[in-house]
Design an enzyme around this catalytic site. Structure first.
Site, PDB file in Angstrom:
ATOM      1  N   ASP A   1       0.860  -1.181   0.000  1.00  0.00           N
ATOM      2  CA  ASP A   1       0.000   0.000   0.000  1.00  0.00           C
ATOM      3  C   ASP A   1       0.900   1.235   0.000  1.00  0.00           C
ATOM      4  O   ASP A   1       1.587   1.523   0.982  1.00  0.00           O
ATOM      5  CB  ASP A   1      -0.883  -0.026   1.255  1.00  0.00           C
ATOM      6  CG  ASP A   1      -1.872   1.144   1.304  1.00  0.00           C
ATOM      7  OD1 ASP A   1      -1.697   2.119   0.552  1.00  0.00           O
ATOM      8  OD2 ASP A   1      -2.817   1.077   2.120  1.00  0.00           O
ATOM      9  N   HIS A   2       0.886   1.969  -1.106  1.00  0.00           N
ATOM     10  CA  HIS A   2       1.806   3.095  -1.270  1.00  0.00           C
ATOM     11  C   HIS A   2       1.503   4.246  -0.315  1.00  0.00           C
ATOM     12  O   HIS A   2       2.337   5.133  -0.112  1.00  0.00           O
ATOM     13  CB  HIS A   2       1.756   3.598  -2.720  1.00  0.00           C
ATOM     14  CG  HIS A   2       3.070   4.117  -3.224  1.00  0.00           C
ATOM     15  ND1 HIS A   2       3.974   4.775  -2.431  1.00  0.00           N
ATOM     16  CD2 HIS A   2       3.643   4.068  -4.463  1.00  0.00           C
ATOM     17  CE1 HIS A   2       5.032   5.119  -3.140  1.00  0.00           C
ATOM     18  NE2 HIS A   2       4.858   4.701  -4.378  1.00  0.00           N
ATOM     19  N   ARG A   3       0.310   4.251   0.289  1.00  0.00           N
ATOM     20  CA  ARG A   3      -0.001   5.295   1.264  1.00  0.00           C
ATOM     21  C   ARG A   3       0.817   5.116   2.542  1.00  0.00           C
ATOM     22  O   ARG A   3       1.058   6.082   3.273  1.00  0.00           O
ATOM     23  CB  ARG A   3      -1.496   5.261   1.613  1.00  0.00           C
ATOM     24  CG  ARG A   3      -2.424   5.552   0.441  1.00  0.00           C
ATOM     25  CD  ARG A   3      -3.867   5.309   0.809  1.00  0.00           C
ATOM     26  NE  ARG A   3      -4.097   3.926   1.212  1.00  0.00           N
ATOM     27  CZ  ARG A   3      -5.296   3.443   1.566  1.00  0.00           C
ATOM     28  NH1 ARG A   3      -6.353   4.241   1.559  1.00  0.00           N
ATOM     29  NH2 ARG A   3      -5.439   2.182   1.917  1.00  0.00           N
TER      30      ARG A   3
END
Length: 439
Positions: free
Chosen positions: A411-413
């Site tokens: 998850d790039h967040r």
């Protein structure tokens, strides 16, 4: 005064369930702690206990009813001296939900507390703001149907009390009645259901001349479909891939299993993978986190979820504090969790939580694949089969090694590229140097 028994919330995320079986009948006397019913959540069947005493005056929802919303009245208890006549029109108006449908609007009364509620009806109007700032009152079931059909509630006239939108209003509404509002870019917004594919009616029409068999979705399959669709659409996935050499691990595992044989313990490659991931989360602590809407939560312990395939779906039981446990302890706990998962006997706290998951399809002969993140986790490791492959050694000589392909979905967040690369490198180092995991 008669007491309404409400559909309980048996887990923090439960919104509805199936009333699988009544363990009492009308006229039975119950005491606090007595079992009333068996409730199926999306993952398990759990027993529901009485918190008050009294006589079962009326059962409002028949057993086998699916899609019963939390806080929906399901039965009425009478106190001493009360009779069925005291139940009144409010409770008798609650029709039992059909066996394959959500409760009718008349049954959608809710109260703030979970468990039992007293007194008159407290319909859940769930007021929201319309496009023009007007408040919209609609029942929970009406909202769900409107969302599924891609309807704008502000364009529907309610026929319920004080203009409340009820089930029949949205069922009779046409998709064209949805008011489309412009997006910030000026383009017309698509209906909420557009991303879910063709409508049921469209698919049925497409295959109306072909021999088919309809398969009803149980609670687990509905939940899997909803959660993973949401995850794929809303979580910005990216993927990191590494090949891991297993020869040292396989040799070490063989030696350990001979030592553990008198204790009837047999370690699997998956046990080593769990341990390697748990330690990697400690070695790269910034990656041991979850997404919490408007913030991140960094975990101190390594709580690792492992996907377990069962008939009709899957569970992801969580091994808590996995970095602290020995390989044999992890192996024993994982076998127990997997066995009870297949029997659907896991409690919610055993499959909720964690920051990281493992999905191993190598045992099915799959070389490599990409897994979908299970929110709020920040990553999931997809594990393929270990196979013999030609490799070039450090000395430049060609050799044969057992190689396992892995893909880390991130998850790039929560995790950026370099951080994800460091996490996968730590997992690789742990697996290729297995003795270090015992230090």
């Amino acid at each position: 005064m008669p007491t309404e028994v409400l559909m309980p919330a048996l887990s923090p995320t439960m919104e509805e369930g199936t009333l699988a079986k009544w363990l009492v009948k009308e006229g039975d006397t119950v005491n606090s702690g007595d079992l009333l019913a068996e409730i199926e959540t999306d993952k398990a069947t759990m027993e529901f206990e009485a918190v008050d005493e009294g006589t079962v005056g009326k059962i409002l929802v028949s057993e086998g009813s699916e899609g019963v919303k939390v806080n929906t009245p399901i039965a009425v208890l009478l106190e001493d001296g009360e009779s069925a006549d005291d139940i009144g029109e409010a409770s008798t108006a609650s029709e039992p939900a059909s066996s394959n449908a959500a409760p009718a609007d008349a049954s959608e009364k809710t109260e703030p507390a979970t468990g039992y509620g007293r007194g008159e009806d407290s319909p859940s109007n769930e007021a929201t703001q319309g496009d023009k700032g007007d408040r919209i009152f609609a029942s929970p079931l009406a909202r769900r149907i409107a969302k599924d059909k891609g309807l704008d509630l502000s364009a529907i006239k309610g026929s319920g009390p004080k203009g409340r939108i009820i089930k029949s209003d949205v069922e009779n509404a046409k998709p064209q009645e949805k008011t489309e509002s412009p997006t910030p870019s000026g383009e017309t917004a698509k209906p909420a259901s557009a991303s879910t594919g063709p409508s049921t009616e469209a698919v049925l029409k497409t295959y109306e001349n072909r021999e088919t068999e309809e398969v009803a979705l149980d609670g687990m399959r509905k939940t899997i479909a909803a959660r993973l669709s949401e995850a794929k659409q809303t979580v910005p996935h990216f993927y990191l891939r590494r090949d891991i050499h297993l020869d040292a691990l396989l040799k070490f595992r063989s030696q350990l299993n001979k030592t553990l044989e008198p204790r009837e313990i047999k370690l699997s490659v998956n046990d080593f993978i769990i341990k390697a991931c748990a330690l990697a989360l400690q070695q790269v602590p910034d990656a041991n986190a979850v997404w919490a809407g408007d913030r991140m939560l960094k975990l101190k312990p390594s709580d690792v979820a492992v996907a377990v395939a069962i008939e009709g779906g899957l569970f992801t039981p969580v091994l808590k504090d996995a970095e602290m446990k020995s390989l044999s302890a992890l192996s024993t706990e994982m076998k127990d969790l997997a066995a009870r998962a297949r029997e659907r006997k896991l409690a919610p706290h055993e499959y909720q939580g964690g920051s990281f998951a493992i999905s191993n399809l190598g045992m099915f002969g799959i070389d490599n694949f990409d897994a979908i993140i299970n929110p709020p986790h920040a990553a999931i490791l997809a594990v393929g089969a270990g196979t013999k492959k030609p490799v070039v050694g450090e000395d430049g000589e060609l050799a044969v090694a057992t190689v396992m392909s892995t893909t880390l979905s991130v998850d790039h967040r929560v995790i950026d590229g370099a951080l994800g690369a460091n996490l996968l490198q730590a997992i690789k180092d742990n697996l290729e140097n297995p003795m270090g995991m015992l230090a």
